[in-house]
Design a protein around this motif. Structure first.
Motif, PDB file in Angstrom:
ATOM      1  N   ASN A 130       0.803  -1.225   0.000  1.00  0.00           N
ATOM      2  CA  ASN A 130       0.000   0.000   0.000  1.00  0.00           C
ATOM      3  C   ASN A 130       0.838   1.278   0.000  1.00  0.00           C
ATOM      4  OD1 ASN A 130      -2.568  -1.169  -0.150  1.00  0.00           O
ATOM      5  ND2 ASN A 130      -2.500  -1.678   2.022  1.00  0.00           N
ATOM      6  N   ASP A 131       2.158   1.137  -0.079  1.00  0.00           N
ATOM      7  CA  ASP A 131       3.026   2.308  -0.193  1.00  0.00           C
ATOM      8  C   ASP A 131       2.810   2.964  -1.557  1.00  0.00           C
ATOM      9  OD1 ASP A 131       4.154   1.799   2.270  1.00  0.00           O
ATOM     10  OD2 ASP A 131       5.998   0.918   1.467  1.00  0.00           O
ATOM     11  N   PRO A 132       3.099   4.261  -1.674  1.00  0.00           N
ATOM     12  CA  PRO A 132       3.049   4.892  -3.003  1.00  0.00           C
ATOM     13  C   PRO A 132       4.099   4.235  -3.910  1.00  0.00           C
ATOM     14  CG  PRO A 132       3.313   6.532  -1.268  1.00  0.00           C
ATOM     15  CD  PRO A 132       3.457   5.194  -0.625  1.00  0.00           C
ATOM     16  N   CYS A 133       3.767   4.071  -5.176  1.00  0.00           N
ATOM     17  CA  CYS A 133       4.694   3.447  -6.109  1.00  0.00           C
ATOM     18  C   CYS A 133       5.933   4.325  -6.282  1.00  0.00           C
ATOM     19  CB  CYS A 133       4.027   3.192  -7.462  1.00  0.00           C
ATOM     20  SG  CYS A 133       5.059   2.167  -8.522  1.00  0.00           S
ATOM     21  N   LEU A 134       7.069   3.690  -6.374  1.00  0.00           N
ATOM     22  CA  LEU A 134       8.334   4.409  -6.492  1.00  0.00           C
ATOM     23  C   LEU A 134       8.587   4.962  -7.892  1.00  0.00           C
ATOM     24  CD1 LEU A 134      10.363   1.965  -4.276  1.00  0.00           C
ATOM     25  CD2 LEU A 134       9.647   4.281  -3.696  1.00  0.00           C
ATOM     26  N   CYS A 135       7.718   4.643  -8.832  1.00  0.00           N
ATOM     27  CA  CYS A 135       7.882   5.196 -10.180  1.00  0.00           C
ATOM     28  C   CYS A 135       7.403   6.645 -10.250  1.00  0.00           C
ATOM     29  CB  CYS A 135       7.160   4.338 -11.212  1.00  0.00           C
ATOM     30  SG  CYS A 135       5.363   4.530 -11.212  1.00  0.00           S
ATOM     31  N   GLY A 136       6.684   7.093  -9.205  1.00  0.00           N
ATOM     32  CA  GLY A 136       6.214   8.471  -9.180  1.00  0.00           C
ATOM     33  C   GLY A 136       4.827   8.673  -9.745  1.00  0.00           C
ATOM     34  N   GLY A 153       1.979   8.150  -8.364  1.00  0.00           N
ATOM     35  CA  GLY A 153       0.989   8.568  -7.378  1.00  0.00           C
ATOM     36  C   GLY A 153       0.034   7.460  -6.998  1.00  0.00           C
ATOM     37  N   ARG A 154       0.111   6.331  -7.687  1.00  0.00           N
ATOM     38  CA  ARG A 154      -0.741   5.183  -7.377  1.00  0.00           C
ATOM     39  C   ARG A 154      -0.074   4.306  -6.337  1.00  0.00           C
ATOM     40  NH1 ARG A 154      -1.372   2.977 -13.242  1.00  0.00           N
ATOM     41  NH2 ARG A 154      -2.065   1.154 -12.097  1.00  0.00           N
ATOM     42  N   LYS A 155      -0.840   3.382  -5.757  1.00  0.00           N
ATOM     43  CA  LYS A 155      -0.274   2.439  -4.800  1.00  0.00           C
ATOM     44  C   LYS A 155       0.622   1.444  -5.540  1.00  0.00           C
ATOM     45  CE  LYS A 155      -3.874   2.624  -1.330  1.00  0.00           C
ATOM     46  NZ  LYS A 155      -4.850   1.852  -0.537  1.00  0.00           N
ATOM     47  N   LEU A 156       1.661   1.013  -4.847  1.00  0.00           N
ATOM     48  CA  LEU A 156       2.606   0.069  -5.414  1.00  0.00           C
ATOM     49  C   LEU A 156       1.914  -1.187  -5.937  1.00  0.00           C
ATOM     50  CD1 LEU A 156       5.609  -0.640  -5.880  1.00  0.00           C
ATOM     51  CD2 LEU A 156       5.632  -1.627  -3.602  1.00  0.00           C
ATOM     52  N   LYS A 157       0.952  -1.699  -5.179  1.00  0.00           N
ATOM     53  CA  LYS A 157       0.317  -2.971  -5.547  1.00  0.00           C
ATOM     54  C   LYS A 157      -0.464  -2.901  -6.860  1.00  0.00           C
ATOM     55  CE  LYS A 157      -3.861  -2.328  -2.751  1.00  0.00           C
ATOM     56  NZ  LYS A 157      -4.578  -2.799  -1.555  1.00  0.00           N
ATOM     57  N   VAL A 158      -0.944  -1.715  -7.251  1.00  0.00           N
ATOM     58  CA  VAL A 158      -1.700  -1.590  -8.497  1.00  0.00           C
ATOM     59  C   VAL A 158      -0.893  -0.933  -9.617  1.00  0.00           C
ATOM     60  CG1 VAL A 158      -3.961  -1.587  -7.401  1.00  0.00           C
ATOM     61  CG2 VAL A 158      -2.777   0.578  -7.793  1.00  0.00           C
ATOM     62  N   CYS A 159       0.346  -0.599  -9.315  1.00  0.00           N
ATOM     63  CA  CYS A 159       1.178   0.059 -10.331  1.00  0.00           C
ATOM     64  C   CYS A 159       2.317  -0.883 -10.746  1.00  0.00           C
ATOM     65  CB  CYS A 159       1.702   1.386  -9.790  1.00  0.00           C
ATOM     66  SG  CYS A 159       2.418   2.441 -11.074  1.00  0.00           S
ATOM     67  N   CYS A 160       3.509  -0.665 -10.233  1.00  0.00           N
ATOM     68  CA  CYS A 160       4.649  -1.492 -10.621  1.00  0.00           C
ATOM     69  C   CYS A 160       4.704  -2.819  -9.859  1.00  0.00           C
ATOM     70  CB  CYS A 160       5.945  -0.724 -10.424  1.00  0.00           C
ATOM     71  SG  CYS A 160       6.094   0.704 -11.535  1.00  0.00           S
TER      72      CYS A 160
END
Length: 157
Positions: free
Chosen positions: A140-146, A148-155
């Motif tokens: 649930n952390d913010p994605c590190l790609c920038g 703005g989405r949650k890590l789990k639904v992004c990268c």
């Protein structure tokens, strides 16, 4: 009719690649240490080893630089870029990446203060003092790609 696809520049500038780092990859000299730093980061993302070697000062340049398919560069942030003095410039940056297929698998951040020198009307990367930190991320952390989405639904992981 063929449509041209405008790709965002990997350096995070919000410009298209051809309007940002792509022009330096094509031979236009970078106007500042920060521009060269951003273009070198983009070259790492795009696997442009020839460009990386071509912009590395001859006194510190390695003989070769193989692309690393296990490293996915995700984001770049410039911490500081001081105006150059006496043809020497420094850029402090952080780059987040995901490492696959190794003992160090996971998210990392590379932080470095890079040193650049201007010779013959071109900026050159000299060296830097890097630090590498393994990040402990949660879904649930913010994605590190920038994004703005949650890590789990992004990268994801």
């Amino acid at each position: 009719m063929t449509r041209k696809i405008d790709l965002s520049c990997p350096c995070g500038s919000k410009l298209t690649l051809d309007k940002c780092c792509g022009r330096y990859h094509q031979g236009e000299p970078a106007p500042s240490p920060e521009a060269l730093m951003r273009s070198r980061y983009s070259a790492f993302v795009l696997g442009l080893s020839d460009y990386l070697l071509a912009t590395w000062h001859s006194t510190t340049r390695p003989a070769e630089l193989a692309p690393d398919p296990d490293t996915e560069w995700k984001s770049l942030s410039i911490v500081s870029a001081e105006p150059p003095l006496d043809n020497t410039g420094y850029v402090h940056f952080r780059a987040c990446f995901y490492e696959r297929g190794r003992a160090q698998k996971g998210w990392h951040v590379l932080e470095e203060v890079s040193r650049f020198v201007k010779e013959q009307q071109h900026w050159w990367y000299i060296d830097g003092t890097p630090t590498l930190t393994r990040l402990k991320t949660r879904r649930n952390d913010p994605c590190l790609c920038g994004s703005g989405r949650k890590l789990k639904v992004c990268c994801g992981e």
